[in-house]
Enzyme design. Sequence first.
Site, short mmCIF file in Angstrom:
data_model
loop_
_atom_site.label_atom_id
_atom_site.label_comp_id
_atom_site.label_asym_id
_atom_site.label_seq_id
_atom_site.Cartn_x
_atom_site.Cartn_y
_atom_site.Cartn_z
N HIS A 223 0.80 -1.21 -0.23
CA HIS A 223 -0.46 -0.02 0.04
C HIS A 223 1.07 1.28 0.61
O HIS A 223 0.00 2.92 0.09
CB HIS A 223 -0.95 0.00 1.60
CG HIS A 223 -0.21 0.20 2.46
ND1 HIS A 223 0.76 -0.79 3.32
CD2 HIS A 223 0.17 1.17 3.13
CE1 HIS A 223 0.98 -0.12 4.20
NE2 HIS A 223 0.94 0.59 3.98
C1 UD1 Z 1 -1.64 5.51 6.20
C2 UD1 Z 1 -0.86 5.59 6.89
C3 UD1 Z 1 0.17 4.35 6.65
C4 UD1 Z 1 -0.14 3.54 6.52
C5 UD1 Z 1 -1.48 2.61 6.38
C6 UD1 Z 1 -2.05 1.52 6.96
C7 UD1 Z 1 -0.24 7.87 6.55
C8 UD1 Z 1 0.75 8.79 6.36
N1 UD1 Z 1 -0.18 6.82 6.46
O1 UD1 Z 1 -1.79 4.89 4.98
O2 UD1 Z 1 1.95 4.71 7.33
O3 UD1 Z 1 0.93 2.39 6.67
O4 UD1 Z 1 -2.23 4.57 7.14
O5 UD1 Z 1 -3.08 1.04 5.65
O6 UD1 Z 1 -0.51 8.52 7.27
N2 UD1 Z 1 -9.57 4.94 3.22
C9 UD1 Z 1 -10.32 4.04 3.01
N3 UD1 Z 1 -11.02 3.54 4.06
C10 UD1 Z 1 -9.69 3.22 5.14
C11 UD1 Z 1 -8.88 4.27 4.68
C12 UD1 Z 1 -8.33 4.78 4.12
O7 UD1 Z 1 -11.31 3.58 2.51
O8 UD1 Z 1 -10.53 3.56 6.57
C13 UD1 Z 1 -8.85 5.75 1.29
C14 UD1 Z 1 -8.24 6.58 1.65
O9 UD1 Z 1 -9.30 6.94 1.04
C15 UD1 Z 1 -7.50 7.13 0.91
C16 UD1 Z 1 -6.60 5.76 1.00
O10 UD1 Z 1 -7.36 4.65 1.52
O11 UD1 Z 1 -7.76 6.89 -0.33
C17 UD1 Z 1 -5.31 5.98 1.83
O12 UD1 Z 1 -5.62 6.56 3.50
P1 UD1 Z 1 -4.55 7.24 4.54
O13 UD1 Z 1 -4.95 6.99 5.57
O14 UD1 Z 1 -4.48 8.47 3.27
O15 UD1 Z 1 -3.00 6.37 4.24
P2 UD1 Z 1 -3.42 4.89 4.19
O16 UD1 Z 1 -2.32 4.98 2.56
O17 UD1 Z 1 -4.24 4.08 4.07
#
Ligand code: UD1
Length: 382
Positions: A223
Amino acid sequence: MKIHIICAARPNFMKVAPLYHALKNETWAQPVIVHTGQHYDLNMSDAFFKDLKLPEPHIHLGIGSGSHAEQTGKVMIAYEKVLMEQRPDLVIVVGDVNSTVACSLAASKVTYPHNSKLKINNSKISMARPLIAHLEAGLRSSDRTMPEEINRLVTDVLSDILWTPSQDANENLIREGISQDKIQCVGNIMIDSLEMLREKIEMQDVYKDFDLKPKSFGLVTLHRPSNVDNPDILKNLCNILVQISDKIPLVFPVHPRTMKNLEQHKLLKILNNSPNLFLPKPLSYIRFMNMVFNCRLVITDSGGIQEETSYLGIPCLTLRENTERPVTITQGTNQLCALDDVMKKTKVIIQGLVKRYDPIEFWDGRTAKRITMILSNKFFMI
Ligand code: UD1
């Protein structure tokens, strides 16, 4: 002592659970779970609360997704209000996600109208703000293109108490000029969660859902923006996974960020073409760990999984140029791996040529106990 325990995203929940369970049994501690809502899907958050026997968060900030600045800023604004209302004595942040740095920043600048008084190391100090403790302090990849590395650096500078998972992290902090008396190596808190739930994990047989047998498959999680945000890299990755799945079946629970990019760049069909590549939604903690226990190898870019596989002696190929967890390479089963080398290294592991591993100091399921002892010995209300 009112203690805010901050959690936000999937990798945080297994770090806060052992600590919450240990602190709630102490008469002097009032642990309060603050969930920022950075992760909000059922299978990225609620399922973990259930598996880890955490109560509903006492405070939920409901922040959700956004750009880095947006997410960090929203958490800061919401948490500052909570700090003013609640006036915790101690704020514990874990890991390296955006909410970790956001809550540290808010806590470091807030001033309470009436100072609370705490005693630290037997010297009385006046508190105008809560103390900040960072659990999993001192990890460094030395790669400032990673958002997490910025979060680690800033959080550690702001923290009053730095609890590290391994000695290399102590050395990083001392090299950066952080006073030694703030730093304590307490071990790896995730191993506490794993040991707490080992029996339940071992009772499952999740591999059967995919018609697989123990030790006959590889487990994949990807991811990181560096692997999944660039469509060319992601396409290359998909093709390589399909090739590997010809040699060994792969189970790849797809993170929402990765799924979004696979769909947007129309790459999902590459993966769907392979009969040996399974793409479930993200799994709950117990189900996922059961797959780790039973797999032949893991291919990942996660931080935590490098540690869990090292503890369990499972071969791990980390698709990154660096790691903030070097002890998993020097003592554990982890190897950094370029995309072009994954196939070659997977074949070596399938042939049975796996890295030896040594136990790592304080990765023993007793980290939460050590922290509780430290807090009860060093801090008390006056
Ligand atoms: C975040 C953390 C990362 C961790 C990862 C584990 C930061 C900078 N990054 O990255 O260190 O390794 O979590 O998962 O804090 N989304 C959903 N549902 C959710 C959560 C996220 O659909 O429950 C989608 C969001 O809309 C976004 C994408 O996933 O488009 C990324 O989510 P985000 O929390 O921004 O970062 P991660 O890549 O999950």
